[in-house]
Design an enzyme around this catalytic site. Structure first.
Site, short mmCIF file in Angstrom:
data_model
loop_
_atom_site.label_atom_id
_atom_site.label_comp_id
_atom_site.label_asym_id
_atom_site.label_seq_id
_atom_site.Cartn_x
_atom_site.Cartn_y
_atom_site.Cartn_z
N ARG A 84 0.43 -14.35 1.16
CA ARG A 84 -0.05 -14.30 2.54
C ARG A 84 -1.47 -14.90 2.62
O ARG A 84 -2.36 -14.49 1.89
CB ARG A 84 -0.07 -12.85 3.06
CG ARG A 84 1.35 -12.31 3.28
CD ARG A 84 1.34 -10.87 3.76
NE ARG A 84 1.13 -9.93 2.68
CZ ARG A 84 1.16 -8.59 2.84
NH1 ARG A 84 1.39 -8.07 4.03
NH2 ARG A 84 0.97 -7.79 1.81
N VAL B 251 0.83 -1.20 0.00
CA VAL B 251 0.00 0.00 0.00
C VAL B 251 0.87 1.26 0.00
O VAL B 251 0.62 2.21 -0.75
CB VAL B 251 -0.95 -0.01 1.23
CG1 VAL B 251 -1.59 1.33 1.46
CG2 VAL B 251 -2.02 -1.07 1.00
N CYS C 52 -5.54 -9.22 3.49
CA CYS C 52 -6.60 -8.36 4.05
C CYS C 52 -7.80 -9.12 4.59
O CYS C 52 -8.06 -9.08 5.80
CB CYS C 52 -7.05 -7.36 2.99
SG CYS C 52 -5.77 -6.16 2.60
N ASP D 260 10.74 3.45 5.32
CA ASP D 260 10.50 2.10 5.86
C ASP D 260 11.60 1.81 6.88
O ASP D 260 12.73 2.26 6.74
CB ASP D 260 10.49 1.03 4.76
CG ASP D 260 9.67 -0.18 5.17
OD1 ASP D 260 8.53 -0.32 4.68
OD2 ASP D 260 10.16 -0.96 6.01
N PHE E 84 -8.50 1.09 -0.60
CA PHE E 84 -9.35 0.01 -1.14
C PHE E 84 -8.71 -0.71 -2.32
O PHE E 84 -9.36 -1.50 -2.98
CB PHE E 84 -10.71 0.58 -1.56
CG PHE E 84 -11.49 1.18 -0.41
CD1 PHE E 84 -12.25 0.37 0.41
CD2 PHE E 84 -11.44 2.54 -0.14
CE1 PHE E 84 -12.96 0.92 1.49
CE2 PHE E 84 -12.14 3.10 0.92
CZ PHE E 84 -12.91 2.28 1.74
N ARG F 24 -6.76 -3.17 -4.87
CA ARG F 24 -6.60 -4.63 -4.92
C ARG F 24 -5.22 -4.94 -5.46
O ARG F 24 -4.82 -4.38 -6.49
CB ARG F 24 -7.62 -5.27 -5.88
CG ARG F 24 -9.06 -5.14 -5.46
CD ARG F 24 -9.97 -5.39 -6.65
NE ARG F 24 -9.69 -4.44 -7.73
CZ ARG F 24 -10.11 -4.56 -8.98
NH1 ARG F 24 -10.83 -5.60 -9.34
NH2 ARG F 24 -9.81 -3.65 -9.89
N GLU F 25 -4.49 -5.83 -4.81
CA GLU F 25 -3.22 -6.25 -5.37
C GLU F 25 -3.47 -6.86 -6.74
O GLU F 25 -4.49 -7.49 -6.97
CB GLU F 25 -2.53 -7.26 -4.45
CG GLU F 25 -2.02 -6.60 -3.18
CD GLU F 25 -1.41 -7.59 -2.20
OE1 GLU F 25 -1.06 -8.70 -2.60
OE2 GLU F 25 -1.31 -7.21 -1.01
P1 NAD Z 1 3.18 -4.64 4.18
O1 NAD Z 1 3.47 -5.60 5.27
O2 NAD Z 1 3.43 -5.03 2.76
O3 NAD Z 1 4.00 -3.29 4.44
C1 NAD Z 1 4.16 -2.68 5.69
C2 NAD Z 1 5.53 -2.00 5.68
O4 NAD Z 1 5.64 -1.16 6.84
C3 NAD Z 1 6.70 -2.98 5.75
O5 NAD Z 1 7.59 -2.76 4.67
C4 NAD Z 1 7.35 -2.69 7.12
O6 NAD Z 1 8.77 -2.87 7.12
C5 NAD Z 1 6.97 -1.23 7.31
N1 NAD Z 1 6.99 -0.76 8.71
C6 NAD Z 1 6.49 -1.37 9.80
N2 NAD Z 1 6.65 -0.59 10.90
C7 NAD Z 1 7.27 0.54 10.48
C8 NAD Z 1 7.69 1.73 11.12
N3 NAD Z 1 7.48 1.93 12.42
N4 NAD Z 1 8.30 2.68 10.39
C9 NAD Z 1 8.50 2.51 9.07
N5 NAD Z 1 8.11 1.41 8.40
C10 NAD Z 1 7.50 0.44 9.09
O7 NAD Z 1 1.66 -4.21 4.38
P2 NAD Z 1 0.60 -3.80 3.24
O8 NAD Z 1 0.07 -5.01 2.56
O9 NAD Z 1 1.14 -2.68 2.43
O10 NAD Z 1 -0.57 -3.24 4.18
C11 NAD Z 1 -0.42 -2.04 4.90
C12 NAD Z 1 -1.76 -1.68 5.50
O11 NAD Z 1 -2.70 -1.40 4.45
C13 NAD Z 1 -2.40 -2.79 6.33
O12 NAD Z 1 -3.11 -2.20 7.38
C14 NAD Z 1 -3.35 -3.44 5.36
O13 NAD Z 1 -4.44 -4.06 6.02
C15 NAD Z 1 -3.84 -2.26 4.55
N6 NAD Z 1 -4.29 -2.57 3.20
C16 NAD Z 1 -3.61 -3.47 2.45
C17 NAD Z 1 -4.04 -3.74 1.15
C18 NAD Z 1 -3.32 -4.76 0.29
O14 NAD Z 1 -3.88 -5.16 -0.73
N7 NAD Z 1 -2.11 -5.18 0.64
C19 NAD Z 1 -5.17 -3.07 0.62
C20 NAD Z 1 -5.82 -2.13 1.41
C21 NAD Z 1 -5.37 -1.89 2.70
#
Ligand code: NAD
Length: 449
Positions: A330, A11, A263, A30, A152, A154-155
């Site tokens: 995942r 995201v 998700c 990050d 919202f 979608r991957e």
């Molecule tokens: P992800 O695990 O791919 O990425 C999270 C990143 O945050 C990681 O790279 C991690 O190293 C970094 N991180 C963690 N703590 C940190 C900090 N304190 N400082 C800096 N970086 C830090 O997660 P994602 O799939 O991108 O999802 C992120 C959020 O978005 C989640 O809450 C998820 O539910 C939501 N979301 C995800 C999607 C999806 O399709 N993946 C879609 C909508 C919403």
């Protein structure tokens, strides 16, 4: 507009690259230094169509940079997005430790008015809590506004979803923050994207309820598909007839091995936990979770019934990602099925166009039972069954004769219904699917295996 994104995962990276493409100056932060080093070197850490070009274009234009230095990013940005992970905690509720550490880092460095925007999916009340934490940990008066702007996308279709969303949700009680958010999303205003401006907890609930509703829709259709198999009806015809009703809609009516990904599984459990914690049980969501878990067992039972026993059998698995066009595994149903089959003594030959690396990591505990191969036909060599677990486009046009020719026993389990049942049966397969068992059931041609 200077924007910081804390958390450069799926995201964070997609949002950062798209905001930069809107013309903003974006720094993606990050805590994972190796991830930032790879991104700085121009490497995208996961597969997402179109993302590489977008990142390259915007880094070359100087609008998109990467850092591990949260303090500098906070000092140099007006709007700070939180896109860190919110995985499932011990009791099913969301684990907010990444949010807490990002809030603490902001508190240490904030030196003027800032807008803190939660893009991560979080339980209702989290935005308020983040604001309280920042004020508490800063130990001095700080001027911050809190916003919820759930994501919202979608991957696999993330860029298109971000650039042309069905809606943008902005939750805040601050007029100033709402005005800045309209500026952030200005290009989407110009294409008349509906923008829902509401209060912060409502925005948080919109996201949780939306994901739970979609999960319910999938589980509902999976139950209908299982019933269709029992009563001899084609679920595709049912889905078409239902989907034309505008109150129902045609999306998310496709049955399969159950939902997965980063998700739906965790977000449904988080909503159920939130309901339980507030004494308002979310029974429909709880049932959707249960049906989803059972759907994986339905897949295993069908494989078991077709093969007698899976012990010492060779099973080809096509597709490991939780959905096509992503390398994300995942909570992928395929990973669950592979682990169960390997645990029951089967040998697996598996193929995925992009997700083999991530799957090998996820399945390290059963690696001795799994061989990763380069294409579907290599996977099928001497297989007792082929199981299609992800609806990659290339599986829709498999050469069925060639596939069958490579196998020891011609059993094809198409959990995603991507193959024409009649054609599969006419090729001599014992064809299994999800909710279409009756289609072409009289068409099996006896062909020596
Ligand atoms: P992800 O695990 O791919 O990425 C999270 C990143 O945050 C990681 O790279 C991690 O190293 C970094 N991180 C963690 N703590 C940190 C900090 N304190 N400082 C800096 N970086 C830090 O997660 P994602 O799939 O991108 O999802 C992120 C959020 O978005 C989640 O809450 C998820 O539910 C939501 N979301 C995800 C999607 C999806 O399709 N993946 C879609 C909508 C919403």
């Amino acid at each position: 507009m200077n924007i910081a994104i804390i958390g450069t995962g799926y995201v964070g990276l997609v949002s950062g690259a798209c905001f930069a493409d809107f013309g903003h100056s974006v720094v993606c932060v990050d805590s994972d230094a190796s991830r930032i080093a790879r991104l700085t070197a121009g490497e995208i850490p996961f597969y997402e169509p179109g993302l590489g070009e977008l990142v390259e274009r915007n880094t070359a234009a100087g609008r998109l940079t990467f850092t591990t230095d949260t303090a500098r990013a906070v000092r140099e940005s007006l709007v700070i997005f939180l896109a860190v992970g919110t995985p499932e905690g011990a009791d099913g509720a969301a684990d907010l430790s990444q949010i807490a550490s990002a809030a603490a880092a902001i508190a240490r460095s904030v030196d003027g008015y800032r807008i803190i925007v939660t893009k991560s999916t979080v339980p209702v009340g989290t935005g308020q809590w983040i604001g309280d934490q920042i004020r508490l940990l800063a130990g001095r008066p700080v001027d911050v506004d809190l916003v919820s702007n759930p994501e919202f996308l979608r991957e696999g279709a993330a860029i298109g979803d971000f650039m042309r969303p069905d809606r943008v949700v902005i939750g805040t009680s601050s007029e100033r923050a709402a005005a800045a958010m309209r500026e952030v999303y200005r290009p989407l205003y110009l294409i008349e994207t509906p923008i829902v401006v509401t209060d912060l907890p409502t925005a948080e609930m919109i996201k949780c309820a939306s994901n739970a509703f979609l999960a319910v829709k999938i589980s509902f259709m999976n139950e209908i598909a299982n019933l269709c198999d029992a009563v001899g009806v084609d679920v595709h015809g049912v889905a078409k007839g239902m989907g034309l009703d505008k109150r129902i809609g045609s999306k998310f009516l496709h049955p399969g091995p159950g939902y997965g990904g980063s998700c739906f599984p965790k977000d449904t459990r988080a909503l159920a936990a939130l309901g339980a914690a507030n004494g308002v049980r979310q029974q429909i969501v709880e049932s959707a979770i249960e049906v989803n878990e059972r759907q994986r067992q339905v897949v295993l039972d069908k494989i078991g019934a077709a093969l007698g026993s899976v012990r010492s059998r060779t099973i080809a698995v096509l597709g490991l990602a939780f959905k096509p066009n992503t390398s994300d595994v995942r909570e992928a149903p395929a990973v669950h099925i592979c682990r169960s089959l390997a645990g029951a003594g089967a040998t697996l030959r598996v193929f995925d166009p992009v997700a083999a690396g991530e799957a090998a990591h996820a399945l390290a505990d059963v690696r001795r039972s799994i061989e990763y191969v380069r294409d579907p036909y290599e996977a099928a060599v001497d297989a007792d069954a082929v199981v299609i677990m992800t609806e990659w486009n290339e599986f829709r046009s498999l050469d069925l004769e060639r596939l069958r020719g490579a196998m020891r026993t011609p059993i094809l389990f198409d959990t995603r219904n991507v193959i024409d049942p009649k054609q599969a049966r006419q090729t001599g397969f014992e064809y299994l699917c999800t909710g279409r068992q009756s289609v072409g059931a009289g068409d099996r041609v006896a062909v020596g295996s």
